[in-house]
Motif scaffolding. Structure first.
Motif, PDB file in Angstrom:
ATOM      1  N   ILE A  75       0.830  -1.213   0.000  1.00 13.11           N
ATOM      2  CA  ILE A  75       0.000   0.000   0.000  1.00 13.11           C
ATOM      3  C   ILE A  75       0.861   1.259   0.000  1.00 13.11           C
ATOM      4  CG2 ILE A  75      -2.030  -1.076   1.065  1.00 13.11           C
ATOM      5  CD1 ILE A  75      -1.112   0.162   3.727  1.00 13.11           C
ATOM      6  N   TYR A  76       2.103   1.145   0.503  1.00 13.06           N
ATOM      7  CA  TYR A  76       3.020   2.281   0.455  1.00 13.06           C
ATOM      8  C   TYR A  76       4.402   1.822   0.903  1.00 13.06           C
ATOM      9  CZ  TYR A  76       2.749   2.747   5.577  1.00 13.06           C
ATOM     10  OH  TYR A  76       2.824   2.528   6.919  1.00 13.06           O
ATOM     11  N   LYS A  77       5.378   2.740   0.821  1.00 11.85           N
ATOM     12  CA  LYS A  77       6.712   2.514   1.359  1.00 11.85           C
ATOM     13  C   LYS A  77       6.874   3.318   2.639  1.00 11.85           C
ATOM     14  CE  LYS A  77       9.708   1.359  -2.572  1.00 11.85           C
ATOM     15  NZ  LYS A  77      10.933   1.785  -3.311  1.00 11.85           N
ATOM     16  N   ASP A  78       7.503   2.691   3.639  1.00 10.87           N
ATOM     17  CA  ASP A  78       7.694   3.417   4.891  1.00 10.87           C
ATOM     18  C   ASP A  78       8.951   4.290   4.831  1.00 10.87           C
ATOM     19  OD1 ASP A  78       9.875   1.769   5.234  1.00 10.87           O
ATOM     20  OD2 ASP A  78       9.023   0.606   6.875  1.00 10.87           O
ATOM     21  N   LEU A  79       9.355   4.825   5.980  1.00  7.97           N
ATOM     22  CA  LEU A  79      10.484   5.747   6.035  1.00  7.97           C
ATOM     23  C   LEU A  79      11.797   5.109   5.614  1.00  7.97           C
ATOM     24  CD1 LEU A  79       9.696   7.448   9.471  1.00  7.97           C
ATOM     25  CD2 LEU A  79       9.078   8.256   7.192  1.00  7.97           C
ATOM     26  N   PHE A  80      11.873   3.777   5.677  1.00  8.26           N
ATOM     27  CA  PHE A  80      13.111   3.062   5.355  1.00  8.26           C
ATOM     28  C   PHE A  80      12.995   2.320   4.020  1.00  8.26           C
ATOM     29  CE2 PHE A  80      12.446   3.250   9.948  1.00  8.26           C
ATOM     30  CZ  PHE A  80      13.549   3.984  10.335  1.00  8.26           C
ATOM     31  N   LYS A 144      -2.604   0.392  15.308  1.00  7.62           N
ATOM     32  CA  LYS A 144      -2.059   0.442  13.951  1.00  7.62           C
ATOM     33  C   LYS A 144      -1.397   1.791  13.699  1.00  7.62           C
ATOM     34  CE  LYS A 144      -6.090  -2.198  12.436  1.00  7.62           C
ATOM     35  NZ  LYS A 144      -7.298  -2.181  11.568  1.00  7.62           N
ATOM     36  N   GLU A 145      -0.204   1.738  13.121  1.00 10.72           N
ATOM     37  CA  GLU A 145       0.498   2.946  12.704  1.00 10.72           C
ATOM     38  C   GLU A 145       0.931   2.793  11.247  1.00 10.72           C
ATOM     39  OE1 GLU A 145       2.878   5.460  15.798  1.00 10.72           O
ATOM     40  OE2 GLU A 145       3.509   3.376  16.019  1.00 10.72           O
ATOM     41  N   PHE A 146       0.537   3.746  10.423  1.00 10.29           N
ATOM     42  CA  PHE A 146       0.925   3.750   9.013  1.00 10.29           C
ATOM     43  C   PHE A 146       1.832   4.959   8.784  1.00 10.29           C
ATOM     44  CE2 PHE A 146      -3.119   1.566   9.359  1.00 10.29           C
ATOM     45  CZ  PHE A 146      -2.915   0.423   8.608  1.00 10.29           C
ATOM     46  N   LEU A 147       3.048   4.845   9.301  1.00  5.21           N
ATOM     47  CA  LEU A 147       3.962   5.980   9.319  1.00  5.21           C
ATOM     48  C   LEU A 147       4.686   6.132   7.983  1.00  5.21           C
ATOM     49  CD1 LEU A 147       5.022   8.186  11.221  1.00  5.21           C
ATOM     50  CD2 LEU A 147       6.875   6.629  11.845  1.00  5.21           C
ATOM     51  N   LYS A 148       4.554   7.307   7.398  1.00 10.97           N
ATOM     52  CA  LYS A 148       5.255   7.596   6.147  1.00 10.97           C
ATOM     53  C   LYS A 148       5.536   9.087   6.065  1.00 10.97           C
ATOM     54  CE  LYS A 148       0.809   7.493   3.673  1.00 10.97           C
ATOM     55  NZ  LYS A 148       0.074   6.879   2.546  1.00 10.97           N
ATOM     56  N   ALA A 149       6.428   9.441   5.144  1.00 15.03           N
ATOM     57  CA  ALA A 149       6.843  10.838   4.998  1.00 15.03           C
ATOM     58  C   ALA A 149       6.104  11.489   3.842  1.00 15.03           C
ATOM     59  CB  ALA A 149       8.346  10.923   4.771  1.00 15.03           C
TER      60      ALA A 149
END
Length: 250
Positions: A75-80, A144-149
């Motif tokens: 669904i997305y790419k995280d910070l890493f 739930k955490e969906f952390l992204k920049a």
């Protein structure tokens, strides 16, 4: 002489008042760290960079496993730059369903085994030194955490500390299962240590405060608060000696 005595008392008191709360907080942290290490040994099975490729673990004849039902692979790419998907993640012990994380973020792509659930699920061994016994512990991050920049660098999807909820499943040597739910703000010392070892918290957390969780150097906590506390005590003692000397002379 009177001005010098007042100056010593004033500066010494300022140093002590500024240093004492933080130094006492650090001493409390150090005491708790020693207390936990004296009582327990904790081994993370999927902690750090040494991830296992399996989602099944055998503990004294009991089978602990993670069953995954993938809903969306990416669904997305995280910070890493890890690919994040969505899945139902179920903990089973001896084939019995214990807990399920519904529609939970997991790491997909090339990750396999427990490394797919890094930050969400942790397997640990908890040894009790006094009783010479070991428990198997599973930590589940319920929130739930969906952390992204964002394109501008700001972060979105993070959850405030006070909203992070966890479940701790324990399995003792006799096969008894314990289930405890807690909020991050209501954790005890042992839960704090387990959370850190299991890497299921956003950052390293302290037992009572965050004084020992950051980067330690000669400036902190050596120069401040312990250095300034010592200087404050010395200045007060000098002030008392000046006062005592004045009385003896008179």
């Amino acid at each position: 002489m009177k001005v010098a005595r007042i100056l010593f008392f004033l500066v010494g008191s300022i140093f002590i008042v500024a240093s004492l709360p933080i130094s006492s907080g650090i001493m409390l942290e150090l005491y708790t760290i020693k207390n936990i290490s004296d009582k327990y040994t904790i081994t993370s099975i999927n902690g750090g960079d040494d991830f296992t490729d399996s989602t099944i673990y055998s503990f004294r004849g009991n089978i602990i496993e993670i069953e995954e039902e993938l809903k969306e692979s990416v669904i997305y790419k995280d910070l890493f730059d890890n690919y994040i998907g969505i899945a139902d993640v179920t903990l089973k012990i001896n084939g019995k369903e214990i807990e399920t994380l519904k529609d939970h973020p997991i790491r997909t792509g090339y990750y396999s085994g427990l490394s797919r659930y890094f930050g969400e699920v942790a397997f640990l061994l908890l040894g009790d030194k006094k009783n010479n016994d070991t428990q198997f512990v599973v930590l589940l991050k319920k929130t739930k955490e969906f952390l992204k920049a964002k394109p501008n660098g700001d972060l979105e999807g993070w959850v405030p500390i006070e909203e992070l909820d966890y479940t701790m499943i324990t399995l003792d040597s006799e096969g008894n299962i314990g289930n405890t739910s807690f909020n991050l703000t209501e954790r005890d010392a042992l839960q704090t240590h387990l959370l850190n070892e299991g890497n299921v918290v956003p950052h390293t957390i302290g037992y009572h405060n965050q004084y020992m969780s950051g980067y330690l150097s000669l400036l902190f906590p050596i120069a401040f608060p312990f250095g300034t506390l010592l200087i404050g005590i010395i200045l007060l003692l000098v002030g008392f000696l000046i006062k005592r000397k004045k009385k003896l002379v008179s």
